[in-house]
Design a protein around this motif. Structure first.
Motif, PDB file in Angstrom:
ATOM      1  N   PRO A 270     -23.057 -22.654 -12.449  1.00 56.85           N
ATOM      2  CA  PRO A 270     -21.896 -22.010 -11.833  1.00 56.85           C
ATOM      3  C   PRO A 270     -21.481 -22.736 -10.543  1.00 56.85           C
ATOM      4  N   PRO A 271     -20.244 -22.507 -10.105  1.00 55.67           N
ATOM      5  CA  PRO A 271     -19.722 -23.265  -8.961  1.00 55.67           C
ATOM      6  C   PRO A 271     -20.477 -23.025  -7.661  1.00 55.67           C
ATOM      7  N   ILE A 272     -20.490 -24.057  -6.824  1.00 60.24           N
ATOM      8  CA  ILE A 272     -20.960 -23.943  -5.440  1.00 60.24           C
ATOM      9  C   ILE A 272     -19.807 -23.433  -4.589  1.00 60.24           C
ATOM     10  N   ILE A 273     -20.095 -22.476  -3.727  1.00 54.81           N
ATOM     11  CA  ILE A 273     -19.111 -22.014  -2.741  1.00 54.81           C
ATOM     12  C   ILE A 273     -19.425 -22.711  -1.425  1.00 54.81           C
ATOM     13  N   LEU A 274     -18.400 -23.254  -0.771  1.00 50.58           N
ATOM     14  CA  LEU A 274     -18.622 -24.045   0.436  1.00 50.58           C
ATOM     15  C   LEU A 274     -17.582 -23.712   1.498  1.00 50.58           C
ATOM     16  N   ASN A 275     -18.050 -23.153   2.614  1.00 54.85           N
ATOM     17  CA  ASN A 275     -17.170 -22.965   3.772  1.00 54.85           C
ATOM     18  C   ASN A 275     -17.000 -24.302   4.476  1.00 54.85           C
ATOM     19  N   VAL A 276     -15.763 -24.637   4.816  1.00 54.77           N
ATOM     20  CA  VAL A 276     -15.484 -25.912   5.482  1.00 54.77           C
ATOM     21  C   VAL A 276     -14.616 -25.653   6.701  1.00 54.77           C
ATOM     22  N   THR A 277     -15.184 -25.904   7.877  1.00 52.85           N
ATOM     23  CA  THR A 277     -14.452 -25.819   9.135  1.00 52.85           C
ATOM     24  C   THR A 277     -15.322 -26.432  10.225  1.00 52.85           C
ATOM     25  N   GLY A 278     -14.858 -26.371  11.465  1.00 52.47           N
ATOM     26  CA  GLY A 278     -15.631 -26.911  12.563  1.00 52.47           C
ATOM     27  C   GLY A 278     -16.779 -25.994  12.956  1.00 52.47           C
ATOM     28  N   PRO A 279     -17.702 -26.483  13.794  1.00 55.79           N
ATOM     29  CA  PRO A 279     -18.885 -25.696  14.159  1.00 55.79           C
ATOM     30  C   PRO A 279     -18.620 -24.612  15.197  1.00 55.79           C
ATOM     31  N   GLU A 280     -17.485 -24.692  15.907  1.00 58.86           N
ATOM     32  CA  GLU A 280     -17.236 -23.758  16.990  1.00 58.86           C
ATOM     33  C   GLU A 280     -16.430 -22.544  16.528  1.00 58.86           C
ATOM     34  N   THR A 281     -16.720 -21.402  17.133  1.00 58.87           N
ATOM     35  CA  THR A 281     -15.797 -20.277  17.112  1.00 58.87           C
ATOM     36  C   THR A 281     -14.956 -20.416  18.370  1.00 58.87           C
ATOM     37  N   VAL A 282     -13.678 -20.724  18.190  1.00 57.02           N
ATOM     38  CA  VAL A 282     -12.835 -21.159  19.307  1.00 57.02           C
ATOM     39  C   VAL A 282     -12.025 -19.981  19.848  1.00 57.02           C
ATOM     40  N   SER A 283     -12.164 -19.733  21.143  1.00 59.44           N
ATOM     41  CA  SER A 283     -11.372 -18.699  21.801  1.00 59.44           C
ATOM     42  C   SER A 283      -9.941 -19.188  22.014  1.00 59.44           C
ATOM     43  N   ILE A 284      -8.960 -18.400  21.571  1.00 57.83           N
ATOM     44  CA  ILE A 284      -7.555 -18.752  21.777  1.00 57.83           C
ATOM     45  C   ILE A 284      -7.238 -18.782  23.279  1.00 57.83           C
ATOM     46  N   ARG A 285      -7.803 -17.861  24.030  1.00 56.16           N
ATOM     47  CA  ARG A 285      -7.565 -17.823  25.482  1.00 56.16           C
ATOM     48  C   ARG A 285      -8.128 -19.088  26.144  1.00 56.16           C
ATOM     49  N   TRP A 286      -9.338 -19.498  25.745  1.00 54.48           N
ATOM     50  CA  TRP A 286      -9.929 -20.725  26.298  1.00 54.48           C
ATOM     51  C   TRP A 286      -9.099 -21.939  25.892  1.00 54.48           C
ATOM     52  N   LEU A 287      -8.665 -21.962  24.631  1.00 52.32           N
ATOM     53  CA  LEU A 287      -7.865 -23.073  24.129  1.00 52.32           C
ATOM     54  C   LEU A 287      -6.583 -23.225  24.942  1.00 52.32           C
ATOM     55  N   ALA A 288      -5.911 -22.122  25.211  1.00 56.29           N
ATOM     56  CA  ALA A 288      -4.686 -22.161  26.011  1.00 56.29           C
ATOM     57  C   ALA A 288      -4.962 -22.669  27.421  1.00 56.29           C
ATOM     58  N   ALA A 289      -6.093 -22.264  27.981  1.00 59.63           N
ATOM     59  CA  ALA A 289      -6.452 -22.728  29.325  1.00 59.63           C
ATOM     60  C   ALA A 289      -6.684 -24.241  29.343  1.00 59.63           C
ATOM     61  N   GLU A 290      -7.277 -24.770  28.271  1.00 63.67           N
ATOM     62  CA  GLU A 290      -7.500 -26.221  28.188  1.00 63.67           C
ATOM     63  C   GLU A 290      -6.170 -26.973  28.144  1.00 63.67           C
ATOM     64  N   PHE A 291      -5.228 -26.453  27.377  1.00 65.02           N
ATOM     65  CA  PHE A 291      -3.913 -27.099  27.355  1.00 65.02           C
ATOM     66  C   PHE A 291      -3.201 -26.908  28.697  1.00 65.02           C
ATOM     67  N   GLY A 292      -3.428 -25.761  29.333  1.00 65.18           N
ATOM     68  CA  GLY A 292      -2.848 -25.534  30.653  1.00 65.18           C
ATOM     69  C   GLY A 292      -3.287 -26.579  31.658  1.00 65.18           C
ATOM     70  N   LYS A 293      -4.558 -26.976  31.622  1.00 68.56           N
ATOM     71  CA  LYS A 293      -5.056 -28.029  32.509  1.00 68.56           C
ATOM     72  C   LYS A 293      -4.319 -29.350  32.260  1.00 68.56           C
ATOM     73  N   ARG A 294      -4.118 -29.662  30.995  1.00 63.71           N
ATOM     74  CA  ARG A 294      -3.512 -30.951  30.641  1.00 63.71           C
ATOM     75  C   ARG A 294      -2.013 -30.987  30.938  1.00 63.71           C
ATOM     76  N   PHE A 295      -1.357 -29.822  30.861  1.00 64.25           N
ATOM     77  CA  PHE A 295       0.081 -29.770  31.110  1.00 64.25           C
ATOM     78  C   PHE A 295       0.426 -29.312  32.526  1.00 64.25           C
ATOM     79  N   ASN A 296      -0.622 -28.942  33.275  1.00 68.41           N
ATOM     80  CA  ASN A 296      -0.398 -28.349  34.605  1.00 68.41           C
ATOM     81  C   ASN A 296       0.520 -27.126  34.510  1.00 68.41           C
TER      82      ASN A 296
END
Length: 338
Positions: free
Chosen positions: A249-275
């Motif tokens: 029977p088929p193998i089931i495989l989750n595929v994504t990055g290792p992090e659980t990424v916070s949207i708030r943190w992500l926005a802050a990172e872009f905020g730093k780069r865009f000032n």
């Protein structure tokens, strides 16, 4: 990362591991539904890996190819193309035999109000494809949407987590897996169900949407407060390499990055780069649509492109007014309405 050429070169350059896997893989590779967001770069990556390893296998891309530009680009890069509507049985039956099938056909956006087409593409068509390619191995693209929202502190759904699809797109995607699994049992077809969460391309994806919102001062909804992301080139590579692990029977495989990424943190990172100071709306809930991809990392290693690299490249792309695909991911959606 400022030009389409740079982007394509990075996404279609094979790793040594992929080159070796393609050396060991018997037969041609056919991609069904190859004209979408990921298909063209996946096809070129497979062809480049074969060429680098000195192989002679064909890579065949099948799509409706409503425009000639994608098709011409694929053929220029050594990928054979066939224009076909897979829902038309005579066209499906006319496709050539291939030992290796990567099934990418499906429908997500525009499901609301057109549910019958989504079910036809996502659930009916896989049975017809499995009948035609019952002597092949098949990697079928699926989605993390087949899982329910899970509690953040649990780190995301693993492959052992019971499905709980919300909305008709997610339900029909689970239907695709179930139909393929039936035919895997019926004919002994080796398969992998490739449950992918948010592949990132500079022209499309969660990072691009958050970056553009920060840059323009638009409020970012953090109700779905966490996501998973993976570089599209890494997702493409894992899909091709999954041909080497297909089972029945088929193998089931989750595929994504290792992090659980916070949207708030992500926005802050872009905020730093865009000032720029990000603006937010809503409040984070204690559940989100997130997956645990440890199994795919054990099999294929961690993604080659890191989260911070993707953030840097996306910021450069937005600041350079790079070309984008005008299709939102709807990552904020909690009711499954696409």
């Amino acid at each position: 990362m400022k030009t389409i050429q740079q982007l394509e070169e990075r996404m279609t350059h094979p790793s040594n591991a992929l080159v070796q896997d393609m050396k060991n893989l018997n037969g041609d590779v056919i991609l069904l539904g190859a004209g979408g967001k990921m298909g063209p770069t996946l096809a070129k990556l497979a062809k480049n890996a074969i060429k680098e390893g000195g192989g002679k296998q064909r890579v065949i891309a099948v799509s409706r190819f409503s425009g000639n530009e994608v098709r011409a680009d694929l053929e220029k890069n050594g990928v054979e193309t066939i224009a076909a509507d897979l829902l038309k049985d005579e066209q499906l039956k006319g496709l050539p035999a291939s030992e290796n099938v990567i099934y990418m056909a499906g429908n997500k956006f525009g499901t609301k109000g057109n549910e019958h087409f989504t079910w036809a593409m996502n659930t009916y068509l896989p049975g017809r494809v499995a009948e035609h390619y019952r002597h092949s191995r098949i990697v079928s693209f699926s989605t993390g949407n087949v899982y329910p929202l899970t509690e953040i502190f649990k780190g995301g759904a693993t492959e052992e987590h019971d499905p709980g699809p919300v909305g008709e797109y997610a339900q029909s995607s689970l239907g695709r897996e179930r139909v393929f699994t039936y035919f895997s049992h019926q004919y002994g077809i080796p398969m992998v169900h490739f449950r992918l969460n948010y592949a990132i391309d500079m022209r499309y994806g969660v990072l691009l949407e958050v970056a553009k919102a920060v840059k323009s001062g638009k409020a970012i909804d953090v109700t779905m407060g966490q996501v998973n992301v993976i570089w599209q080139g890494d997702a493409n590579e894992m899909a091709i390499r999954s041909l080497s692990i297909c089972q029945s029977p088929p193998i089931i495989l989750n595929v994504t990055g290792p992090e659980t990424v916070s949207i708030r943190w992500l926005a802050a990172e872009f905020g730093k780069r865009f000032n720029e100071k990000p603006n937010f709306t809503g409040e984070e809930q204690n559940t989100a649509l997130i997956s645990n991809a440890s199994k795919s990392h054990q099999l294929f290693g961690y993604p080659n492109v890191t989260l911070l690299e993707m953030i840097d490249w996306t910021a450069e792309w937005v600041m350079s007014d790079g070309e984008t695909i005008n299709k939102p991911t709807h990552f904020q959606e909690r009711q499954g309405a696409y």
